[in-house]
Design an enzyme around this catalytic site. Structure first.
Site, PDB file in Angstrom:
ATOM      1  N   GLY A  13     -35.520 -31.218  27.183  1.00 27.27           N
ATOM      2  CA  GLY A  13     -36.028 -29.834  26.323  1.00 27.27           C
ATOM      3  C   GLY A  13     -35.320 -30.156  25.188  1.00 27.27           C
ATOM      4  O   GLY A  13     -34.552 -31.036  24.859  1.00 27.27           O
ATOM      5  N   PHE A  14     -35.380 -28.787  24.391  1.00 25.54           N
ATOM      6  CA  PHE A  14     -34.605 -28.518  23.206  1.00 25.54           C
ATOM      7  C   PHE A  14     -33.136 -28.845  23.599  1.00 25.54           C
ATOM      8  O   PHE A  14     -32.499 -29.526  22.717  1.00 25.54           O
ATOM      9  CB  PHE A  14     -34.822 -27.127  22.820  1.00 25.54           C
ATOM     10  CG  PHE A  14     -36.158 -26.886  22.349  1.00 25.54           C
ATOM     11  CD1 PHE A  14     -36.607 -27.472  21.140  1.00 25.54           C
ATOM     12  CD2 PHE A  14     -37.071 -26.173  22.991  1.00 25.54           C
ATOM     13  CE1 PHE A  14     -37.820 -27.097  20.601  1.00 25.54           C
ATOM     14  CE2 PHE A  14     -38.320 -25.699  22.495  1.00 25.54           C
ATOM     15  CZ  PHE A  14     -38.866 -26.315  21.257  1.00 25.54           C
ATOM     16  N   GLY A  15     -32.519 -28.069  24.608  1.00 25.62           N
ATOM     17  CA  GLY A  15     -30.944 -28.389  24.674  1.00 25.62           C
ATOM     18  C   GLY A  15     -30.518 -29.891  24.959  1.00 25.62           C
ATOM     19  O   GLY A  15     -29.601 -30.363  24.437  1.00 25.62           O
ATOM     20  N   GLU A 171     -48.771 -13.571  21.351  1.00 27.83           N
ATOM     21  CA  GLU A 171     -49.341 -14.729  20.588  1.00 27.83           C
ATOM     22  C   GLU A 171     -50.604 -15.243  21.520  1.00 27.83           C
ATOM     23  O   GLU A 171     -51.641 -15.633  20.605  1.00 27.83           O
ATOM     24  CB  GLU A 171     -48.348 -15.898  20.500  1.00 27.83           C
ATOM     25  CG  GLU A 171     -47.263 -15.391  19.408  1.00 27.83           C
ATOM     26  CD  GLU A 171     -46.111 -16.473  19.328  1.00 27.83           C
ATOM     27  OE1 GLU A 171     -45.424 -16.339  18.595  1.00 27.83           O
ATOM     28  OE2 GLU A 171     -45.915 -17.194  20.516  1.00 27.83           O
ATOM     29  N   ASP A 300     -32.352 -22.084  29.220  1.00 27.77           N
ATOM     30  CA  ASP A 300     -32.943 -20.987  30.079  1.00 27.77           C
ATOM     31  C   ASP A 300     -31.917 -20.855  31.220  1.00 27.77           C
ATOM     32  O   ASP A 300     -31.895 -19.706  31.950  1.00 27.77           O
ATOM     33  CB  ASP A 300     -34.284 -21.252  30.250  1.00 27.77           C
ATOM     34  CG  ASP A 300     -35.365 -21.202  29.293  1.00 27.77           C
ATOM     35  OD1 ASP A 300     -34.800 -20.647  28.170  1.00 27.77           O
ATOM     36  OD2 ASP A 300     -36.318 -21.703  29.136  1.00 27.77           O
ATOM     37  N   ALA A 317     -35.719 -21.075  22.131  1.00 28.54           N
ATOM     38  CA  ALA A 317     -35.330 -22.436  21.778  1.00 28.54           C
ATOM     39  C   ALA A 317     -33.830 -22.686  20.774  1.00 28.54           C
ATOM     40  O   ALA A 317     -33.258 -23.533  20.907  1.00 28.54           O
ATOM     41  CB  ALA A 317     -36.417 -23.217  20.849  1.00 28.54           C
TER      42      ALA A 317
END
Length: 369
Positions: A13-15, A171, A300, A317
């Site tokens: 993921g992002f990390g 959203e 997370d 994020a």
């Protein structure tokens, strides 16, 4: 000649990917492990779920991101446990990966707050499969409604409940309502605007509680203009095949989207380290697991509490991205036997979109890190 140091990163993921990319050229061998072969831009999953974007627009192969780094390889697999004594990650396949530094960035899963039996009647929004399922069910609901002569049944088919008033819920609710009212309603003869109902349920008194009250109010007004019905201060007491029970009232619906919360993936519990009440891994000022300076936990999964604060950083994020880059810097410092400097998060603000033409932004003074 001593063997090269090994860095294992669990999660693409992002990390995880920012940690891997920031270690390009470092004198280490990096192994990125993930259960999926793609990196997912999760903030835009709701766009895929509502036909605004194709799946390929927000998913990119992990190998295309880091696979060309000479010191990096990608392994498709699931990390089952971490043997801290031997410093090895054990995969579901039985493969054991030795590490000198371990970065755990496996992310989160949907949290039903003790009501896991509700899962079979709802759809979360954490991965591409969830998004595609939501899209299919919304589109098929309109197809079924077009052929349904009974008004009550047609109303249920075109009622969509979104549980959770955070950015994901706001959203998603706005996008479903806009899709139904401005696109799909014009393509069917029997479907009328009055038949389409999107209900956003939030137990709190307002949507987007991390935002300022005036921004929450602006978001609520925007949702109402898109035709979304808000049920605020209303707890969900049950979710069945018929719909959601909100404050004792059944809202018949063809789809219930669960956007109410997340929790760390089960790997956190199997690490055998100190966890918070929410199941996150407690980390120190260097994003390292307490008592294990060679193991970092970011994103997370981690409960990083900034100095002087009482609450952990949110599961956003930007937090994971900055932590990934920071951890890579710490590993480089360790290689040079330099002291570790504490992690400092630079908050650049938060945003939530409401439909295609409106958004709320809570910004802070921009600071370069």
């Amino acid at each position: 000649m001593s063997p090269r140091k090994q860095v294992v990163i669990i999660g693409g993921g992002f990390g995880g990917l920012n940690a891997a990319r920031s270690l390009e050229g470092a004198d280490v061998d990096i192994t990125v492990v993930d259960r999926e072969n793609h990196h997912l831009f999760q903030p835009l999953l709701y766009q895929v779920a509502t036909s605004g974007l194709s799946p390929g627009a927000i998913a990119v192969p992990i190998r295309s991101v880091v696979g060309r780094q000479p010191n990096t390889r990608v392994v498709l697999g699931e990390a089952l446990e971490v043997d801290k004594q031997r410093q090895e990650v054990v995969l579901a396949s039985g493969v054991r990966l030795r590490y000198d530094w371990l970065v755990v960035a496996a992310g989160a899963k949907t949290n039903f707050f003790g009501h896991d039996d509700w899962a079979k009647h709802t759809v979360g929004l954490k991965n591409m499969r969830d998004a595609i399922q939501i899209r299919e069910r919304v589109l098929l609901a309109f197809e079924a409604a077009e052929q349904e002569p009974d008004d009550a049944v047609r109303k249920r088919l075109l009622t969509f409940v979104v549980i959770g008033g955070g950015p994901t819920g706001v959203e998603t609710a706005g996008a479903i309502s806009e899709l139904g009212r401005t696109v799909l309603a014009e393509e069917y003869q029997r479907v009328q605007l009055k038949d389409i109902h999107v209900v956003l349920v939030e137990m709190g008194k307002r949507v987007l509680t991390p935002f300022r009250p005036d921004l929450s109010e602006s978001a609520a007004e925007g949702l109402k203009e898109l035709g979304v019905t808000l049920r605020l201060g209303a707890p969900v007491t049950d979710v069945t095949a018929e719909g959601a029970v909100v404050a004792g009232e059944l809202i018949p619906a063809s789809l219930v989207v669960w956007a109410s919360g997340v929790q760390p993936v089960s790997l956190a519990q199997r690490l055998g380290v100190e966890l918070t009440r929410r199941g996150q891994v407690r980390v120190d000022a260097n994003c390292a697991v307490l008592g294990h300076p060679e193991i970092f936990c970011i994103g997370d999964m981690a409960a990083f509490v900034p100095k002087g604060e009482t609450e952990a950083l949110p599961g956003l994020a930007p937090v994971a991205i900055q932590q990934g880059r920071y951890v890579a810097g710490v590993i480089r410092s360790d290689l040079r036997s330099q002291a570790r400097k504490p992690f400092r998060y630079v908050d650049k603000g938060i945003m939530a979109t409401i439909g295609r033409a409106r958004a709320v932004v809570q910004s802070t003074a921009l600071t370069t890190s």
